[in-house]
Design an enzyme around this catalytic site. Structure first.
Site, PDB file in Angstrom:
ATOM      1  N   THR A  97      28.606 -75.332  25.492  1.00  0.00           N
ATOM      2  CA  THR A  97      27.638 -74.242  25.412  1.00  0.00           C
ATOM      3  C   THR A  97      28.357 -73.032  24.832  1.00  0.00           C
ATOM      4  O   THR A  97      29.241 -72.454  25.487  1.00  0.00           O
ATOM      5  CB  THR A  97      27.056 -73.916  26.795  1.00  0.00           C
ATOM      6  OG1 THR A  97      26.377 -75.071  27.304  1.00  0.00           O
ATOM      7  CG2 THR A  97      26.055 -72.768  26.710  1.00  0.00           C
ATOM      8  N   LYS A 172      18.916 -73.614  24.313  1.00  0.00           N
ATOM      9  CA  LYS A 172      19.541 -73.657  25.634  1.00  0.00           C
ATOM     10  C   LYS A 172      19.658 -72.260  26.221  1.00  0.00           C
ATOM     11  O   LYS A 172      19.398 -72.049  27.411  1.00  0.00           O
ATOM     12  CB  LYS A 172      20.920 -74.317  25.573  1.00  0.00           C
ATOM     13  CG  LYS A 172      21.573 -74.345  26.954  1.00  0.00           C
ATOM     14  CD  LYS A 172      22.717 -75.284  27.102  1.00  0.00           C
ATOM     15  CE  LYS A 172      23.136 -75.326  28.573  1.00  0.00           C
ATOM     16  NZ  LYS A 172      24.308 -76.176  28.806  1.00  0.00           N
ATOM     17  N   LYS A 247      27.690 -67.264  32.425  1.00  0.00           N
ATOM     18  CA  LYS A 247      28.161 -67.494  31.061  1.00  0.00           C
ATOM     19  C   LYS A 247      26.996 -67.658  30.099  1.00  0.00           C
ATOM     20  O   LYS A 247      26.949 -67.046  29.025  1.00  0.00           O
ATOM     21  CB  LYS A 247      29.042 -68.747  31.020  1.00  0.00           C
ATOM     22  CG  LYS A 247      29.446 -69.183  29.616  1.00  0.00           C
ATOM     23  CD  LYS A 247      30.014 -70.593  29.593  1.00  0.00           C
ATOM     24  CE  LYS A 247      30.174 -71.101  28.170  1.00  0.00           C
ATOM     25  NZ  LYS A 247      30.620 -72.495  28.096  1.00  0.00           N
TER      26      LYS A 247
END
Length: 296
Positions: A97, A172, A247
């Site tokens: 990611t 995402k 994050k």
């Protein structure tokens, strides 16, 4: 056994990458792996992965390189290291990611040397990684997506091609911003219900069948007993940790800034999780944010 006959280099064999690589090996794919952690290397070797001493050694003879690493800087570093030693064209799949801009920079660099690249971040957590039921959201050329599909289908149960490089990371970031906001407002509603004398089971029975239902409640309920498999029944062991949620929220805030998008609720969620992690709770499941709402 799989009929897939190409060699895959898998860089990053941690909590997510290790089981993903193991599923490939179990399906008959030849997997050469590397991780900086000795424990991760040992566990991966027990799952049939050929462990190497360096990133470059893992990629030797591999037609596909998969990365699952903590951040974009590491992904870039690994790919630069491979390109410096072995610039031969191949398929790169990054399931880390990272920022949308980082994914697009990597894609451009690899296209310049004749390689193919897709960003393929995942949803489903460690449980999905182990079970091979991850959801992949993929950005990149259709041809590269099709080339990667046999491997992704071994590791996941849902694949969605989202368009150009970086779009996997984009969706995402958007999804997890929604999830963070939902988890916080659910926690607020549950605490309000507690203080009004409402039983958790009654709250669940009504809301899970009403317009306020969400994955945060029906699967990840932050109170024990109503959903036995949720982290709340296991001392909030993740799952998906609060640190990882923070994050992802920071990546979403970066994209919001770059695109001049007003994300008021997303920004508030990022601030709430930043405080929670700073207070030392980053290793708990992100649903433990209910404790912050309670003032525990």
């Amino acid at each position: 056994m799989s009929e897939y006959n190409q060699t895959v280099a898998f860089i990053g064999l941690g909590n997510m990458g290790g089981p993903m690589a193991a599923n490939l090996a179990r399906a008959g794919v030849r997997v050469r792996g590397f991780d900086v952690s000795e424990q991760a290397r040992h566990e991966a070797a027990a799952q049939g992965i050929e462990i190497t001493d360096t990133v470059v050694e893992a990629s030797e003879g591999a037609q596909v390189v998969i990365t699952m690493l903590p951040n974009g800087a590491l992904v870039k570093s690994v790919i630069d290291e491979i390109l410096a030693a072995q610039p031969d064209p191949r398929l790169y799949i990054d399931s880390s990611t990272i920022a949308v801009s980082e994914a697009r920079d990597i894609a451009h660099k690899l296209e310049e040397v004749g390689s193919r690249f897709i960003d393929a971040p995942v949803s489903g957590g460690v449980r999905g990684s182990v079970a091979g039921t991850l959801a992949f959201m993929v950005g990149g050329p259709a041809e590269a997506y099709q080339e990667a599909t046999p491997l992704l289908e071994i590791m996941g149960s849902s694949l969605t091609h989202c368009g150009q490089a970086g779009n996997g990371q984009a969706v995402k970031a958007c999804n997890n911003m929604i999830l963070a906001v939902q988890q916080i407002v659910l926690a607020e509603a549950l605490v309000l219900g507690e203080r009004l004398g409402l039983d958790h089971q009654a709250f669940f029975d009504v809301v899970s069948h009403a317009t306020g239902n969400s994955w945060s409640l029906s699967v990840n309920a932050p109170v024990p007993k109503v959903v036995p498999s949720s982290p709340a029944n296991h001392d909030f062991r993740p799952g998906f940790s609060a640190a990882l949620m923070l994050k992802d929220l920071k990546l979403a805030m970066t994209s919001a800034s770059e695109t001049q998008t007003d994300v008021t609720l997303g920004r508030m969620a990022a601030e709430i999780y930043e405080k929670y992690v700073a207070d030392g709770h980053g290793d708990l499941d992100f649903s433990a944010i209910i404790n912050e709402v309670r003032g525990d």
